[in-house]
Design a protein around this motif. Structure first.
Motif, PDB file in Angstrom:
ATOM      1  N   SER A   7      13.699  -4.673 -10.324  1.00  0.00           N
ATOM      2  CA  SER A   7      13.799  -3.284 -10.753  1.00  0.00           C
ATOM      3  C   SER A   7      12.423  -2.723 -11.131  1.00  0.00           C
ATOM      4  O   SER A   7      12.062  -1.611 -10.735  1.00  0.00           O
ATOM      5  CB  SER A   7      14.763  -3.188 -11.937  1.00  0.00           C
ATOM      6  N   LEU A   8      11.654  -3.476 -11.887  1.00  0.00           N
ATOM      7  CA  LEU A   8      10.300  -3.047 -12.254  1.00  0.00           C
ATOM      8  C   LEU A   8       9.428  -2.860 -11.021  1.00  0.00           C
ATOM      9  O   LEU A   8       8.689  -1.881 -10.904  1.00  0.00           O
ATOM     10  CB  LEU A   8       9.634  -4.093 -13.162  1.00  0.00           C
ATOM     11  N   PHE A   9       9.507  -3.812 -10.094  1.00  0.00           N
ATOM     12  CA  PHE A   9       8.661  -3.778  -8.900  1.00  0.00           C
ATOM     13  C   PHE A   9       9.024  -2.611  -7.988  1.00  0.00           C
ATOM     14  O   PHE A   9       8.152  -1.906  -7.475  1.00  0.00           O
ATOM     15  CB  PHE A   9       8.766  -5.108  -8.153  1.00  0.00           C
ATOM     16  N   GLU A  10      10.300  -2.369  -7.789  1.00  0.00           N
ATOM     17  CA  GLU A  10      10.720  -1.245  -6.954  1.00  0.00           C
ATOM     18  C   GLU A  10      10.258   0.075  -7.559  1.00  0.00           C
ATOM     19  O   GLU A  10       9.797   0.969  -6.846  1.00  0.00           O
ATOM     20  CB  GLU A  10      12.224  -1.266  -6.742  1.00  0.00           C
ATOM     21  N   ASP A  11      10.359   0.204  -8.876  1.00  0.00           N
ATOM     22  CA  ASP A  11       9.888   1.404  -9.551  1.00  0.00           C
ATOM     23  C   ASP A  11       8.375   1.539  -9.397  1.00  0.00           C
ATOM     24  O   ASP A  11       7.864   2.617  -9.108  1.00  0.00           O
ATOM     25  CB  ASP A  11      10.288   1.357 -11.032  1.00  0.00           C
ATOM     26  N   TYR A  12       7.659   0.458  -9.567  1.00  0.00           N
ATOM     27  CA  TYR A  12       6.203   0.456  -9.453  1.00  0.00           C
ATOM     28  C   TYR A  12       5.770   0.863  -8.045  1.00  0.00           C
ATOM     29  O   TYR A  12       4.908   1.727  -7.878  1.00  0.00           O
ATOM     30  CB  TYR A  12       5.668  -0.946  -9.793  1.00  0.00           C
ATOM     31  N   VAL A  13       6.368   0.264  -7.027  1.00  0.00           N
ATOM     32  CA  VAL A  13       5.990   0.553  -5.642  1.00  0.00           C
ATOM     33  C   VAL A  13       6.295   2.004  -5.294  1.00  0.00           C
ATOM     34  O   VAL A  13       5.555   2.636  -4.538  1.00  0.00           O
ATOM     35  CB  VAL A  13       6.688  -0.423  -4.668  1.00  0.00           C
ATOM     36  N   SER A  14       7.336   2.560  -5.870  1.00  0.00           N
ATOM     37  CA  SER A  14       7.699   3.950  -5.559  1.00  0.00           C
ATOM     38  C   SER A  14       6.720   4.954  -6.166  1.00  0.00           C
ATOM     39  O   SER A  14       6.614   6.075  -5.678  1.00  0.00           O
ATOM     40  CB  SER A  14       9.116   4.249  -6.025  1.00  0.00           C
ATOM     41  N   ARG A  15       5.984   4.566  -7.211  1.00  0.00           N
ATOM     42  CA  ARG A  15       5.081   5.516  -7.864  1.00  0.00           C
ATOM     43  C   ARG A  15       3.606   5.201  -7.708  1.00  0.00           C
ATOM     44  O   ARG A  15       2.761   6.028  -8.034  1.00  0.00           O
ATOM     45  CB  ARG A  15       5.425   5.664  -9.338  1.00  0.00           C
ATOM     46  N   GLU A  16       3.243   4.023  -7.218  1.00  0.00           N
ATOM     47  CA  GLU A  16       1.839   3.629  -7.081  1.00  0.00           C
ATOM     48  C   GLU A  16       1.433   3.601  -5.616  1.00  0.00           C
ATOM     49  O   GLU A  16       2.207   3.193  -4.763  1.00  0.00           O
ATOM     50  CB  GLU A  16       1.618   2.234  -7.683  1.00  0.00           C
ATOM     51  N   PRO A  17       0.196   3.999  -5.326  1.00  0.00           N
ATOM     52  CA  PRO A  17      -0.280   3.874  -3.948  1.00  0.00           C
ATOM     53  C   PRO A  17      -0.436   2.397  -3.582  1.00  0.00           C
ATOM     54  O   PRO A  17      -0.659   1.554  -4.451  1.00  0.00           O
ATOM     55  CB  PRO A  17      -1.636   4.571  -3.973  1.00  0.00           C
ATOM     56  N   LEU A  18      -0.292   2.108  -2.316  1.00  0.00           N
ATOM     57  CA  LEU A  18      -0.458   0.732  -1.858  1.00  0.00           C
ATOM     58  C   LEU A  18      -1.893   0.295  -2.094  1.00  0.00           C
ATOM     59  O   LEU A  18      -2.837   1.070  -1.920  1.00  0.00           O
ATOM     60  CB  LEU A  18      -0.104   0.609  -0.377  1.00  0.00           C
ATOM     61  N   LEU A  19      -2.084  -0.959  -2.474  1.00  0.00           N
ATOM     62  CA  LEU A  19      -3.417  -1.490  -2.715  1.00  0.00           C
ATOM     63  C   LEU A  19      -4.187  -1.683  -1.416  1.00  0.00           C
ATOM     64  O   LEU A  19      -5.384  -1.524  -1.364  1.00  0.00           O
ATOM     65  CB  LEU A  19      -3.330  -2.823  -3.454  1.00  0.00           C
ATOM     66  N   SER A  20      -3.491  -2.065  -0.363  1.00  0.00           N
ATOM     67  CA  SER A  20      -4.102  -2.273   0.945  1.00  0.00           C
ATOM     68  C   SER A  20      -2.980  -2.262   1.969  1.00  0.00           C
ATOM     69  O   SER A  20      -1.818  -2.421   1.617  1.00  0.00           O
ATOM     70  CB  SER A  20      -4.842  -3.609   0.981  1.00  0.00           C
ATOM     71  N   PRO A  21      -3.323  -2.106   3.246  1.00  0.00           N
ATOM     72  CA  PRO A  21      -2.254  -2.096   4.246  1.00  0.00           C
ATOM     73  C   PRO A  21      -1.539  -3.437   4.296  1.00  0.00           C
ATOM     74  O   PRO A  21      -2.168  -4.488   4.147  1.00  0.00           O
ATOM     75  CB  PRO A  21      -2.994  -1.836   5.561  1.00  0.00           C
ATOM     76  N   PRO A  22      -0.228  -3.431   4.499  1.00  0.00           N
ATOM     77  CA  PRO A  22       0.513  -4.685   4.592  1.00  0.00           C
ATOM     78  C   PRO A  22       0.085  -5.484   5.804  1.00  0.00           C
ATOM     79  O   PRO A  22      -0.323  -4.938   6.808  1.00  0.00           O
ATOM     80  CB  PRO A  22       1.972  -4.249   4.715  1.00  0.00           C
ATOM     81  N   ILE A  23       0.193  -6.791   5.682  1.00  0.00           N
ATOM     82  CA  ILE A  23      -0.042  -7.686   6.802  1.00  0.00           C
ATOM     83  C   ILE A  23       1.046  -7.441   7.830  1.00  0.00           C
ATOM     84  O   ILE A  23       2.196  -7.202   7.480  1.00  0.00           O
ATOM     85  CB  ILE A  23      -0.017  -9.155   6.319  1.00  0.00           C
ATOM     86  N   SER A  24       0.690  -7.490   9.075  1.00  0.00           N
ATOM     87  CA  SER A  24       1.654  -7.261  10.145  1.00  0.00           C
ATOM     88  C   SER A  24       2.901  -8.110   9.945  1.00  0.00           C
ATOM     89  O   SER A  24       2.812  -9.316   9.721  1.00  0.00           O
ATOM     90  CB  SER A  24       1.006  -7.610  11.482  1.00  0.00           C
ATOM     91  N   GLY A  25       4.037  -7.471   9.990  1.00  0.00           N
ATOM     92  CA  GLY A  25       5.309  -8.181   9.854  1.00  0.00           C
ATOM     93  C   GLY A  25       5.772  -8.385   8.426  1.00  0.00           C
ATOM     94  O   GLY A  25       6.867  -8.822   8.189  1.00  0.00           O
ATOM     95  N   SER A  26       4.929  -8.080   7.429  1.00  0.00           N
ATOM     96  CA  SER A  26       5.371  -8.245   6.048  1.00  0.00           C
ATOM     97  C   SER A  26       5.787  -6.885   5.514  1.00  0.00           C
ATOM     98  O   SER A  26       5.407  -5.848   6.030  1.00  0.00           O
ATOM     99  CB  SER A  26       4.265  -8.838   5.173  1.00  0.00           C
ATOM    100  N   SER A  27       6.557  -6.907   4.456  1.00  0.00           N
ATOM    101  CA  SER A  27       7.026  -5.668   3.871  1.00  0.00           C
ATOM    102  C   SER A  27       7.106  -5.807   2.364  1.00  0.00           C
ATOM    103  O   SER A  27       7.544  -6.820   1.856  1.00  0.00           O
ATOM    104  CB  SER A  27       8.406  -5.323   4.422  1.00  0.00           C
ATOM    105  N   VAL A  28       6.660  -4.792   1.684  1.00  0.00           N
ATOM    106  CA  VAL A  28       6.796  -4.774   0.233  1.00  0.00           C
ATOM    107  C   VAL A  28       8.267  -4.765  -0.139  1.00  0.00           C
ATOM    108  O   VAL A  28       8.669  -5.230  -1.171  1.00  0.00           O
ATOM    109  CB  VAL A  28       6.081  -3.529  -0.340  1.00  0.00           C
TER     110      VAL A  28
END
Length: 124
Positions: free
Chosen positions: A99-120
């Motif tokens: 729950s904390l992580f989903e909230d964080y990801v929804s409000r914070e910019p990504l730190l760097s582009p995801p590795i191909s095939g991975s997903s936050v």
């Protein structure tokens, strides 16, 4: 959203940032995950793996359990057996941190582009 615990106010933020960075890492092991949270929190591996319940240690321990389950696809039952915890303790930790992580990801910019095939948002 913040936890209703008494802990270093920056600790939750550092752990969330660490969790996001781990989501972009290809070759994770329990040891590398544990080391990442130790570095982010200045809490030792021994403290995280022991049964003590200081608020800061418990918070980091919950992030560790969540990362094991999410990124290594280790079952909550297996995590509980390995670290001598009831599986419901692991379920609680994973639900709280998810729950904390989903909230964080929804409000914070990504730190760097995801590795191909991975997903936050990989399935938990």
């Amino acid at each position: 959203m913040s936890l209703a615990m008494k802990h270093d106010p920056d600790l939750e933020q550092r752990c969330l940032e660490t969790l996001q960075r781990l989501s972009y890492t290809e070759f994770l092991t329990p040891s590398t995950i544990l080391s990442a949270f130790c570095k982010a929190s200045d809490i030792t591996k021994e403290q995280i793996l022991n049964t003590g319940r200081p608020d800061d240690v418990s918070l980091v321990r919950h992030f560790f359990y969540f990362a094991l389950h999410r990124f290594l696809n280790i079952s909550q039952n297996h995590i509980g057996r390995t670290y001598h915890k009831d599986h419901t303790t692991i379920m609680y930790a994973c639900n709280k941190i998810r729950s904390l992580f989903e909230d964080y990801v929804s409000r914070e910019p990504l730190l760097s582009p995801p590795i191909s095939g991975s997903s936050v948002y990989a399935a938990v």
